[in-house]
Design an enzyme around this catalytic site. Sequence first.
Site, PDB file in Angstrom:
ATOM      1  N   GLU A  50     -74.534 -33.774  47.856  1.00 58.85           N
ATOM      2  CA  GLU A  50     -73.860 -34.713  46.948  1.00 58.85           C
ATOM      3  C   GLU A  50     -72.510 -34.246  46.461  1.00 58.85           C
ATOM      4  O   GLU A  50     -72.275 -34.141  45.251  1.00 58.85           O
ATOM      5  CB  GLU A  50     -74.772 -35.048  45.759  1.00 58.85           C
ATOM      6  CG  GLU A  50     -76.009 -35.801  46.178  1.00 58.85           C
ATOM      7  CD  GLU A  50     -76.773 -36.448  45.028  1.00 58.85           C
ATOM      8  OE1 GLU A  50     -76.475 -36.149  43.862  1.00 58.85           O
ATOM      9  OE2 GLU A  50     -77.671 -37.257  45.312  1.00 58.85           O
ATOM     10  N   GLU A 102     -82.542 -37.671  50.581  1.00 53.35           N
ATOM     11  CA  GLU A 102     -83.211 -37.877  49.285  1.00 53.35           C
ATOM     12  C   GLU A 102     -83.391 -39.364  49.033  1.00 53.35           C
ATOM     13  O   GLU A 102     -82.573 -40.182  49.450  1.00 53.35           O
ATOM     14  CB  GLU A 102     -82.408 -37.296  48.109  1.00 53.35           C
ATOM     15  CG  GLU A 102     -82.488 -35.811  47.958  1.00 53.35           C
ATOM     16  CD  GLU A 102     -81.706 -35.280  46.766  1.00 53.35           C
ATOM     17  OE1 GLU A 102     -81.706 -35.937  45.703  1.00 53.35           O
ATOM     18  OE2 GLU A 102     -81.074 -34.219  46.920  1.00 53.35           O
TER      19      GLU A 102
END
Length: 478
Positions: free
Chosen positions: A160, A373
Amino acid sequence: MSFPENFLWGASSSSAQIEGGFDKDGRGLSIWDVKKPNPGTCSFHYASDFYSHYKEDIAMMAEMGFKAYRMSLSWSRILPTGEGEVNPKGIEFYKNVFAECHKYGIEPIVTIFHFDLPLDLQNKYGGWGNRKMIDAYLNYCKVVFENFKDDVKYWLTYNEQNMLIFFGAFDMIGGSGKFNTGTELYNQAHIQLVAQAKAIIMCHEMCPDALIGPAPNITTSYPATANPEDYIAALNMDDLRNNFYLDSLIFGRYPASVWKYFEQNNIVIDVQEGDFEVMKACKPDYIGFNCYGNDTTEYLEYYELDLSDLKDADNRDISYLMKLMDKPGVGKAVKNPFLPKNSVDGNTYDPYCIRITARRLTDRYNLPLIITENGYGRPDTLEEDGKVHDQYRIEHLRETIKHMKFGIEEGANIIGYCPWSALDLVSTREGINKRYGFIYVDRNDDDEVAKNSPMNRYPKDSYYWYKEVIASNGEKLD
Ligand code: BG6
């Protein structure tokens, strides 16, 4: 069409959030170790003690039928000061973890950096805003590739990166909280993108059989209405939130609207010779992406970027992303009345997020995709009989997987699904009681208790359900 053969079913985790053993066997400190936990939540010091339980945990993953396990390496366990001496015990730990995975035919998908920067690097360089971090990261990558080239086939550069920009500058994950201007913020992003491109090239040179890609958090922006201005807001959001981070890696350029955004907000990127050349030269093999739900955006008039009120903020609600989402020119985030509610707990969720986002990514970048995820964080209850009835999580996963399958039928090139998380772990800001795992870890938010707790493991109802899903290659979802 069903899920492809050899689909990488598994789940995810990150080192800081599961390992514990923060002071064991020569590990150095990371920025997460010194962060004051939010009131009522635990620190990351003991986490789920995967450091001692990894054999048992991986055996349980194998029992669920995992084909893959997405995990991350602790930079501070491998290089205690971030640079310099390698910690042999750190290398040994990960070698053991990989050996355990391979024993059961589980493919490790390894994130090199998942938010937990070594504290010494933070102190020395002030974090990712300093170009010296490029060499520090590459040095770490070199150690990692040298030591684990025979153990790891799938690498991920960063977790991320885009959230590190949106939340990290002001929140715990990036550490410093010292960013005052858009120029500082976006230079950090640029530096990371250059470092990432160099790491991908290095990986291909050092580990010719390995595959490497990024792991940003990618969503799709739904326009709030059919009003063309809402569509423009959604495009702006998509460019700033997603395309900026992936276009650079795959096409070697930033989206045109992002350059305009920089111009309008007096953001000046310190582009140095060769920066875009290296981005053009690097060729990621796949895209990993985290996807918890799409955004819905509504147009507002143009605004001036003012980050001053975010200084030292430690609250997601006043993060830069929320600012972007709530400000004119980019678009205001609004609720989407078309999304379903979970029939067990009544919460709105978005089972379409992966289906839609994966289709867009397949068309834009033409690379295989691994979902790194996706998940449903809730405070589960361990019953007296050792059971955990997490029907809400099963519903979320079932609907998401169902739509993911439709997405594959529609052309999305998804080759793996690793939801968050394999076992319960410490949330970035909400402690251990916000649980995501298939495996329940018996501890609460009291660190003093956790320190000496056996942290027993219990399979949740979702564990048995997911086992059937994997055994049927995604056919049996009820
Ligand atoms: C992702 C991160 O953004 O979301 C994870 O990569 C994180 O590290 C996960 O744990 C869930 O968010 P949270 O805040 O509930 O932990």
